[in-house]
Design a protein around this motif. Structure first.
Motif, short mmCIF file in Angstrom:
data_model
loop_
_atom_site.label_atom_id
_atom_site.label_comp_id
_atom_site.label_asym_id
_atom_site.label_seq_id
_atom_site.Cartn_x
_atom_site.Cartn_y
_atom_site.Cartn_z
N GLY A 87 1.08 -1.13 0.11
CA GLY A 87 -0.15 -0.07 -0.15
C GLY A 87 1.07 1.45 0.28
N LYS A 88 2.00 0.88 -0.19
CA LYS A 88 2.79 2.26 -0.07
C LYS A 88 3.72 2.35 -1.40
CE LYS A 88 6.18 3.71 3.37
NZ LYS A 88 5.04 4.37 3.31
N ASN A 89 3.66 4.04 -2.19
CA ASN A 89 3.55 4.00 -3.48
C ASN A 89 5.70 4.26 -3.63
OD1 ASN A 89 1.19 3.83 -4.49
ND2 ASN A 89 0.60 6.12 -4.45
N TYR A 90 6.00 4.23 -4.68
CA TYR A 90 7.64 4.04 -4.79
C TYR A 90 7.69 4.90 -6.46
CZ TYR A 90 8.24 1.68 -0.54
OH TYR A 90 7.97 1.30 0.94
N PHE A 91 8.52 5.73 -6.28
CA PHE A 91 9.40 6.37 -7.43
C PHE A 91 10.31 5.21 -8.30
CE2 PHE A 91 7.92 10.99 -6.54
CZ PHE A 91 6.40 10.91 -7.13
N ILE A 92 10.71 5.03 -8.68
CA ILE A 92 11.71 4.18 -9.21
C ILE A 92 12.72 5.04 -10.14
CG2 ILE A 92 13.23 2.22 -10.30
CD1 ILE A 92 10.38 2.04 -7.91
N PRO A 93 14.10 5.40 -9.11
CA PRO A 93 15.76 6.20 -10.21
C PRO A 93 16.32 5.30 -10.88
CG PRO A 93 15.77 5.75 -7.90
CD PRO A 93 14.85 4.70 -7.72
N ILE A 94 16.67 5.52 -12.04
CA ILE A 94 17.23 5.01 -13.48
C ILE A 94 18.26 3.98 -12.94
CG2 ILE A 94 16.46 7.20 -15.16
CD1 ILE A 94 19.71 7.79 -15.08
N ASP A 95 18.80 4.12 -11.88
CA ASP A 95 19.29 3.51 -11.87
C ASP A 95 19.17 2.34 -10.02
OD1 ASP A 95 19.47 5.14 -9.51
OD2 ASP A 95 21.50 4.82 -8.87
N ALA A 96 17.97 2.11 -10.43
CA ALA A 96 17.59 1.19 -9.13
C ALA A 96 17.39 -0.35 -10.32
CB ALA A 96 15.99 1.62 -9.35
N ASN A 97 18.24 -1.41 -9.19
CA ASN A 97 17.59 -2.65 -9.38
C ASN A 97 17.35 -3.75 -8.56
OD1 ASN A 97 18.26 -5.09 -10.67
ND2 ASN A 97 20.65 -4.92 -10.56
N LEU A 98 16.00 -3.53 -8.40
CA LEU A 98 15.02 -3.91 -7.13
C LEU A 98 15.16 -5.44 -7.31
CD1 LEU A 98 12.04 -1.52 -7.32
CD2 LEU A 98 14.01 -1.15 -6.09
N GLN A 99 15.57 -6.64 -6.75
CA GLN A 99 15.58 -7.73 -6.73
C GLN A 99 14.76 -8.62 -5.24
OE1 GLN A 99 17.25 -9.19 -9.19
NE2 GLN A 99 17.28 -7.90 -9.44
#
Length: 217
Positions: free
Chosen positions: A98-110
């Motif tokens: 239920g929380k929102n996040y912006f994704i930076p261009i260098d994010a690598n979410l595993q």
């Protein structure tokens, strides 16, 4: 509706002097995720429009996490005590629990921990820290696209037996008095990037904001 409220605030001329500031971010060139066609174009177009509406604009395109933090901090300093503060974001965004996040261009979410430990930018924190002192706060989120990291994060949640829930699109946001939040689509839904140089949501904003008496249907 939210658009009529926006139009009432963003007409080109006002009877008294107002301080208006805007943060405009467009992330397209992701390093570890699907690149997007329109967000940097959307940011350029929105920044130009907002300047004609009397906003001092802080703009960033294709920002890393540290660049996003620095840009938000710069905006926060400019937004202290203003009449109207506006945040426009175009790019990848996700929701977790239920929380929102912006994704930076260098994010690598595993996995879940990458998100919780700061590889993404918490939208609520960004808003609360940068716009708290503004009399009117406007948040425009053109970030309801597919989560490019959904498969690996979901696999990680199953592996660790986490109770966290990863859902599509962005989550509904609770807003304080004086705050308007507009999404490209409804909570939990996915919007298209569009086939032109701007997204459908941004096109609608460009065609209507600042036009007194107009509406979005």
């Amino acid at each position: 509706c939210w658009m009529l409220a926006l139009l009432a605030i963003l007409v080109p001329y006002v009877a008294r002097a107002e301080r208006r500031v805007a943060l405009v971010i467009g992330n397209s060139n992701y390093q570890f995720a699907e690149k997007l066609v329109n967000p940097d174009n959307d940011a350029k177009a929105m920044a130009g429009l907002l300047q004609t509406l009397g906003f001092d604009v802080v703009k960033g395109e294709n920002l890393t996490k540290q660049e996003m933090i620095s840009t938000i901090q710069k905006f926060s300093e400019l937004a202290s005590g203003v009449d109207t503060a506006l945040l426009f974001y175009a790019g990848h965004g996700i929701q977790l629990e239920g929380k929102n996040y912006f994704i930076p261009i260098d994010a690598n979410l595993q996995n879940e921990m990458d998100i919780r430990f700061g590889a993404a930018i918490d939208v609520d924190v960004a808003i609360n820290q940068s716009m708290a002192e503004a009399k009117v706060k406007i948040v425009l989120l053109d970030a309801c696209r597919n989560n490019p990291f959904a498969e690996q994060i979901t696999r990680s949640l199953k592996k660790t037996r986490s109770a966290a829930v990863l859902q599509k699109g962005l989550a509904k946001m609770e807003t304080a008095k004086g705050t308007i939040v507009a999404f490209a689509t409804g909570p939990g839904q996915v919007a298209l990037d569009g086939e032109g140089i701007n997204s459908p949501f941004t096109v609608a904003l460009l065609n209507n904001l600042g036009t007194q008496g107009a509406s979005l249907d």
